[in-house]
Design an enzyme around this catalytic site. Structure first.
Site, PDB file in Angstrom:
ATOM      1  N   GLU A  61       0.835  -1.208   0.000  1.00  0.00           N
ATOM      2  CA  GLU A  61       0.000   0.000   0.000  1.00  0.00           C
ATOM      3  C   GLU A  61       0.870   1.259   0.000  1.00  0.00           C
ATOM      4  OE1 GLU A  61      -2.461   2.537   3.268  1.00  0.00           O
ATOM      5  OE2 GLU A  61      -2.301   0.366   3.559  1.00  0.00           O
ATOM      6  N   ASP A  65       0.763   3.876  -3.085  1.00  0.00           N
ATOM      7  CA  ASP A  65       0.392   5.270  -2.844  1.00  0.00           C
ATOM      8  C   ASP A  65       1.402   6.218  -3.494  1.00  0.00           C
ATOM      9  OD1 ASP A  65      -1.035   7.476  -1.320  1.00  0.00           O
ATOM     10  OD2 ASP A  65       0.945   7.615  -0.439  1.00  0.00           O
ATOM     11  N   ASP A 134      -7.190   1.444   0.628  1.00  0.00           N
ATOM     12  CA  ASP A 134      -5.852   0.940   0.933  1.00  0.00           C
ATOM     13  C   ASP A 134      -5.491  -0.256   0.049  1.00  0.00           C
ATOM     14  OD1 ASP A 134      -5.698   2.861   2.886  1.00  0.00           O
ATOM     15  OD2 ASP A 134      -6.016   1.483   4.564  1.00  0.00           O
ATOM     16  N   GLU A 137      -4.460   0.731  -3.487  1.00  0.00           N
ATOM     17  CA  GLU A 137      -3.064   1.164  -3.491  1.00  0.00           C
ATOM     18  C   GLU A 137      -2.122  -0.022  -3.380  1.00  0.00           C
ATOM     19  OE1 GLU A 137      -3.637   5.656  -1.649  1.00  0.00           O
ATOM     20  OE2 GLU A 137      -2.987   4.020  -0.334  1.00  0.00           O
TER      21      GLU A 137
END
EC number: 3.1.26.3
Length: 245
Positions: A61, A65, A134, A137
């Site tokens: 994640e 991101d 989440d 990502e």
């Protein structure tokens, strides 16, 4: 089941992962991801903690991101060469926000693929915005780990295309609900009232909002969540009234 015959954490993960057909998810992403990486990307910490502290998806994640933010920022800079850094920053934030990523998760029907602990399953974790966002990502992080930046960029631009096309900042498009409310107050009208309904299965709902001032319907909008639908309805009403940008 006796303690002796209880599956290990890795065995429980393999069993939970194998129950679900992940081919449709790969198809919706438009890229193959190896089973090991995909299983890691789908493993929420609640599942990991219930099975002996397995590795979860938080490292992927973190990586996803970063790649998402870079890709969207670069694309917006390319599309808007005269925009200031502040404007681009606000536009990027609207594209990569938690609720926007969660909407992407719903669009690719991610909820049914999540590996969640019993508590999260019982509390509706498959449609929880934070978990969906989440995990989106984390999937991008997995794509990056396996295929590198160019492929991940393509996946991001495909998935986030509508959001990038409509990217806004406060200076380019107002908060239409606020604009409508202020317009109504300034002209002595009733405050806006919204009636919002949802259709479709829980993992892929479409919300329709109608906004009225008094008895008059002034706007109607749709979106993948209530907030987006009401903003779309308010924008239509503002245009009808000549309010806002």
């Amino acid at each position: 089941m006796s303690k002796k015959n209880r599956p290990t954490g890795e065995e429980a993960l393999a069993e939970a992962y194998a129950i679900i057909d992940h081919a449709p998810l790969r198809e919706r992403l438009g890229v193959d991801i190896d089973d090991g990486l995909l299983a890691r990307a789908l493993t929420h910490r609640s599942f990991a903690n219930e099975h002996g502290g397995l590795p979860n998806n938080e490292r992927l994640e973190f990586l996803g991101d970063a790649v998402l933010g870079l890709t969207v920022a670069a694309e917006l800079l390319e599309r808007h060469p005269d925009a200031t850094e502040s404007t681009i920053s606000k536009m990027r934030a609207s594209v990569v926000s938690g609720y926007a990523c969660a909407d992407i998760g719903r669009r690719i029907e991610l909820g049914q693929h999540l590996l969640l602990g019993r508590g999260e399953l019982a509390s509706g974790g498959r449609d929880k915005e934070s978990i969906l966002a989440d995990t989106v990502e984390a999937l991008l992080g997995a794509v990056y780990r396996q295929h590198g930046f160019a492929t991940t960029r393509r996946v991001i631009l495909d998935l986030f295309a509508p959001l990038i096309d409509q990217a806004t900042s406060k200076s380019r498009r107002e908060d239409w609900k606020t604009v409508l409310q202020e317009h109504a107050a300034a002209h002595g009208k009733d405050l806006p009232a919204y009636d919002t309904t949802a259709t479709g299965p829980a993992h892929d709902q479409t919300f329709t909002a109608v906004v009225r001032l008094g008895e008059e319907e002034l706007g109607r909008g749709e979106g993948h969540n209530k907030k987006l639908a009401e903003q779309a309805a308010a924008r239509e009403a503002c245009r009808a009234l000549g309010a806002g940008a």
